[in-house]
Design a protein around this motif. Sequence first.
Motif, PDB file in Angstrom:
ATOM      1  N   ASP A  28       0.813  -1.213   0.000  1.00 17.66           N
ATOM      2  CA  ASP A  28       0.000   0.000   0.000  1.00 17.66           C
ATOM      3  C   ASP A  28       0.852   1.272   0.000  1.00 17.66           C
ATOM      4  N   GLN A  29       2.175   1.093   0.011  1.00 18.96           N
ATOM      5  CA  GLN A  29       3.030   2.254   0.226  1.00 18.96           C
ATOM      6  C   GLN A  29       3.898   2.529  -1.003  1.00 18.96           C
ATOM      7  N   THR A  30       4.003   3.795  -1.374  1.00 21.10           N
ATOM      8  CA  THR A  30       4.876   4.155  -2.477  1.00 21.10           C
ATOM      9  C   THR A  30       6.229   4.532  -1.893  1.00 21.10           C
ATOM     10  N   ALA A  31       7.208   3.644  -2.072  1.00 16.81           N
ATOM     11  CA  ALA A  31       8.524   3.861  -1.467  1.00 16.81           C
ATOM     12  C   ALA A  31       9.311   4.879  -2.263  1.00 16.81           C
ATOM     13  N   VAL A  32       9.218   4.799  -3.596  1.00 16.00           N
ATOM     14  CA  VAL A  32       9.922   5.725  -4.475  1.00 16.00           C
ATOM     15  C   VAL A  32       8.881   6.254  -5.459  1.00 16.00           C
ATOM     16  N   ASP A  33       8.770   7.582  -5.500  1.00 16.31           N
ATOM     17  CA  ASP A  33       7.642   8.188  -6.204  1.00 16.31           C
ATOM     18  C   ASP A  33       8.122   9.084  -7.342  1.00 16.31           C
ATOM     19  N   ASP A  34       8.136   8.539  -8.547  1.00 13.28           N
ATOM     20  CA  ASP A  34       8.366   9.332  -9.751  1.00 13.28           C
ATOM     21  C   ASP A  34       9.658  10.152  -9.658  1.00 13.28           C
ATOM     22  N   ILE A  35      10.763   9.454  -9.505  1.00  8.47           N
ATOM     23  CA  ILE A  35      12.043  10.156  -9.346  1.00  8.47           C
ATOM     24  C   ILE A  35      12.794  10.240 -10.669  1.00  8.47           C
ATOM     25  N   SER A  70      25.293  12.146  -3.722  1.00 11.05           N
ATOM     26  CA  SER A  70      24.646  11.597  -2.533  1.00 11.05           C
ATOM     27  C   SER A  70      23.141  11.733  -2.601  1.00 11.05           C
ATOM     28  N   VAL A  71      22.471  10.694  -2.110  1.00 11.22           N
ATOM     29  CA  VAL A  71      21.035  10.781  -1.896  1.00 11.22           C
ATOM     30  C   VAL A  71      20.855  10.846  -0.390  1.00 11.22           C
ATOM     31  N   LEU A  72      20.321  11.989   0.053  1.00 12.40           N
ATOM     32  CA  LEU A  72      20.229  12.255   1.481  1.00 12.40           C
ATOM     33  C   LEU A  72      18.766  12.294   1.897  1.00 12.40           C
ATOM     34  N   GLY A  73      18.464  11.628   2.993  1.00 12.36           N
ATOM     35  CA  GLY A  73      17.084  11.668   3.472  1.00 12.36           C
ATOM     36  C   GLY A  73      16.955  10.901   4.767  1.00 12.36           C
ATOM     37  N   PRO A  74      15.845  11.112   5.475  1.00 16.03           N
ATOM     38  CA  PRO A  74      15.643  10.393   6.737  1.00 16.03           C
ATOM     39  C   PRO A  74      15.395   8.919   6.459  1.00 16.03           C
ATOM     40  N   SER A  75      15.507   8.078   7.494  1.00 15.26           N
ATOM     41  CA  SER A  75      15.295   6.651   7.262  1.00 15.26           C
ATOM     42  C   SER A  75      13.845   6.431   6.855  1.00 15.26           C
ATOM     43  N   CYS A 114      12.805   7.007   3.778  1.00 21.75           N
ATOM     44  CA  CYS A 114      12.395   7.961   2.743  1.00 21.75           C
ATOM     45  C   CYS A 114      12.453   7.328   1.355  1.00 21.75           C
ATOM     46  N   GLY A 115      12.972   6.100   1.267  1.00 20.07           N
ATOM     47  CA  GLY A 115      12.999   5.415  -0.027  1.00 20.07           C
ATOM     48  C   GLY A 115      14.354   5.428  -0.688  1.00 20.07           C
ATOM     49  N   LYS A 116      15.348   5.996  -0.026  1.00 20.50           N
ATOM     50  CA  LYS A 116      16.647   6.127  -0.682  1.00 20.50           C
ATOM     51  C   LYS A 116      17.329   4.778  -0.894  1.00 20.50           C
ATOM     52  N   THR A 117      17.185   3.875   0.077  1.00 17.31           N
ATOM     53  CA  THR A 117      17.799   2.552  -0.089  1.00 17.31           C
ATOM     54  C   THR A 117      17.094   1.760  -1.189  1.00 17.31           C
ATOM     55  N   SER A 125      30.094  15.090  -0.978  1.00 13.27           N
ATOM     56  CA  SER A 125      29.472  15.060  -2.292  1.00 13.27           C
ATOM     57  C   SER A 125      29.845  16.208  -3.208  1.00 13.27           C
ATOM     58  N   HIS A 126      29.851  15.890  -4.501  1.00 10.02           N
ATOM     59  CA  HIS A 126      29.824  16.941  -5.503  1.00 10.02           C
ATOM     60  C   HIS A 126      28.423  17.518  -5.565  1.00 10.02           C
ATOM     61  N   ARG A 127      27.442  16.613  -5.610  1.00  7.82           N
ATOM     62  CA  ARG A 127      26.051  17.055  -5.591  1.00  7.82           C
ATOM     63  C   ARG A 127      25.241  16.182  -4.654  1.00  7.82           C
ATOM     64  N   ILE A 128      24.128  16.734  -4.198  1.00  9.20           N
ATOM     65  CA  ILE A 128      23.261  16.046  -3.240  1.00  9.20           C
ATOM     66  C   ILE A 128      21.828  16.072  -3.752  1.00  9.20           C
ATOM     67  N   ALA A 129      21.152  14.940  -3.618  1.00  9.07           N
ATOM     68  CA  ALA A 129      19.711  14.919  -3.858  1.00  9.07           C
ATOM     69  C   ALA A 129      19.049  14.676  -2.510  1.00  9.07           C
ATOM     70  N   VAL A 130      18.168  15.583  -2.099  1.00  8.51           N
ATOM     71  CA  VAL A 130      17.483  15.404  -0.823  1.00  8.51           C
ATOM     72  C   VAL A 130      16.143  14.745  -1.094  1.00  8.51           C
ATOM     73  N   MET A 131      15.895  13.643  -0.366  1.00  9.90           N
ATOM     74  CA  MET A 131      14.698  12.859  -0.590  1.00  9.90           C
ATOM     75  C   MET A 131      13.852  12.836   0.660  1.00  9.90           C
ATOM     76  N   ASN A 132      12.539  12.874   0.475  1.00  6.71           N
ATOM     77  CA  ASN A 132      11.624  12.755   1.604  1.00  6.71           C
ATOM     78  C   ASN A 132      10.359  12.057   1.136  1.00  6.71           C
ATOM     79  N   ALA A 133       9.930  11.066   1.885  1.00 10.66           N
ATOM     80  CA  ALA A 133       8.691  10.341   1.598  1.00 10.66           C
ATOM     81  C   ALA A 133       8.603   9.910   0.133  1.00 10.66           C
ATOM     82  N   GLY A 134       9.729   9.388  -0.385  1.00 12.80           N
ATOM     83  CA  GLY A 134       9.729   8.831  -1.737  1.00 12.80           C
ATOM     84  C   GLY A 134       9.907   9.839  -2.852  1.00 12.80           C
ATOM     85  N   LYS A 135       9.929  11.115  -2.502  1.00 10.98           N
ATOM     86  CA  LYS A 135      10.050  12.145  -3.538  1.00 10.98           C
ATOM     87  C   LYS A 135      11.345  12.934  -3.375  1.00 10.98           C
ATOM     88  N   LEU A 136      11.792  13.508  -4.501  1.00 11.18           N
ATOM     89  CA  LEU A 136      12.956  14.386  -4.461  1.00 11.18           C
ATOM     90  C   LEU A 136      12.509  15.765  -4.003  1.00 11.18           C
TER      91      LEU A 136
END
Lengths: 383, 270
Positions: A34-41, A52-57, A59-62, A220-231
């Motif tokens: 029922d959960q969208t772990a990674v949402d249209d990235i 780097s993909v940075l986000g709270p545990s 958030c779908g980054k793994t 990182s050279h660049r960082i992507a911040v992720m939250n709740a499956g979204k960038l």
Amino acid sequence: MTEQPGFHPAEEPTPDTFAPVEVGLHGVTKRFSDQTAVDDITLRVHEGEFFSVLGPSGCGKTTLLRMVAGFEHPDAGRIELDGVDMVGVPPYRRDVNTVFQSYALFPHMSVWDNVAYGVKRKGVKGDALKKTVGEHLELVRLSPFAKRRPAQLSGGQQQRVAIARALAAGPRLLLLDEPLGALDAVLRKELRMELMRIQREVGTTFLYVTHDQEEALVLSHRIAVMNAGKLEQVGYPEDVYERPATRFVAGFIGTSNILDAKVSGVDGHRVELDAPGVTRLRAPLHGEVRHGQRVAATVRPEKVHLYDQAGEPPSGWCVLNGTVRDVVYTGVSTQYVVHIPGGGELVAFVQNTRRIDDAGAPGQPVRLAWDPDFTVLLESADD
Amino acid sequence: MNRRPWVLGGIAGGVFVFLYAPIAWLAVVSFNDSRSLSRITGFSIRWYAELFDDSRVLESLGLTLRLAVTSAVVSTVIGTLAAFGLRRAFPGRGLWTVLLSLPLVVPEVVLGVALLGFCVKLAGIPLGFGALLAAHVAFSLSFVVVVVRARVAGVDHRLEEAAADLGAGPWVAFRTVTLPLVAPAVAAGAAFAFLLSFDDVVTSSYLTGVGSTTLPVFVYAQAGKRGVSPEIVALSTLMVAVSAALLVAGVMLASRRARASTFVESIRDQ
């Protein structure tokens, strides 16, 4: 992402120091029941980049990383490696290697055999095999431990074996899943520098997943911040820190002061704002704003200067008056928590470069001020 | 408790005497010079020598060893495959698991009768090696599955992912990572399967054909017919020795990894 005028969109800077796109994610989506772990990235990682993909545990980054490795299959979207769609290609046919958080070293093999494992799978034998394994043990400074079993090594050493093993296989892209997560703080800092050195030395593209914002900023050279499956935002460390695109980024990376404000006018390249308890509040103008529009104004605590009430900040600066509520001495700096009448609390980090006096004792009235260039406007919390 | 350690020691000693005195007596008597089982007259290996002159004993021994080895190989291969099969989730996995371990609790006499009826009446399998092999595989299999399954469940799935990540296809990953990790359990399962076959009397006694008697059945029959003779005692002693050696080997294999890591920890702690 927000389309509101006046805000920085989560634009992706195109670095010209890096060659063509190596990894491209296009609308990648993954659902678990029922959960969208990674949402249209959608994002691009460039050749030779430490990304780097940075986000709270949670958030779908793994999950995102596991899809790039081939352990999970996206429900929608494409994952391209050098322009070739990888969806459906099993992990063992991808030129991608992973450094697992749990290390996942083979317990029944020596360090040498662990590092040789991926090299052998490529059909490399004899002297070439010995040379590659030797070089990579050298790279992580573990040559004297070649004959040991993983269980005979410390956590930090095991993690270095995992890095050597993944790199020795000669991947186009190295995935690192919170590789320092299981180590204690001191070791983590040490290995962080080690990782940076290794990446600069081998030049392989690193896709690094972490929840540690400091780690991401440093490495990182660049960082992507992720939250709740979204960038939330993709950018250089300075961008993400100095110009957060969303309230989430402002709050997740570092400490942020957030003031709810209303646009009261535009003066040249400055937006004038109104907020309770504020003497003057301004921000740089980007795009368009409407008069009366509700926004959130944020400023980093280290940008905020502390004056006594008679003090005169430079003209044109943002100014607020308040009362000191708490003083926390942290060595490098002192944190002042200042109560703004009718406007909540603001935090100021003041470098301990002056002799300590009681200018900012709790209960004292003070004046806070900062350069309006450091004010960042974000969407209002009500939206 | 600690004030009277001799109480506990005494009880433990009593248990060991109870367990091992008959076997010790067996071993002593087998080297006795006299035919008497109660009077020790001197050391001799004549009963062992007589055993190896007896063609029936040698034939039985040959059959028993062939049977035990074949049964161990067959049940280890099938049992290991089953243990891996039960690792995946599939409909009816619980039922299969129960069915595979049922022979462990079915009384042997029942199993023997059932197999006899099945072989003779239904399948037309002639009594002898084939029927014995089928029976021994049937009851050894459960044992192998139980032992190997425990180890397979303990294999960290992430290690297999790491192997795949490093370029190993499913078969190579299995051969280089999974199998070496479960090998001690497979070896232990094989050792125990060998022992189960080597020691079996009840089931085998139903299925031995003419001229194809296993050693335990032979011993049982001889003892029943003529009472306990020194030859039978010597034969029994030999069987105990083989079984004990295999048991020790099996236990050592099963605990090898555990002991190795404890050993490593003890080094590291110093």
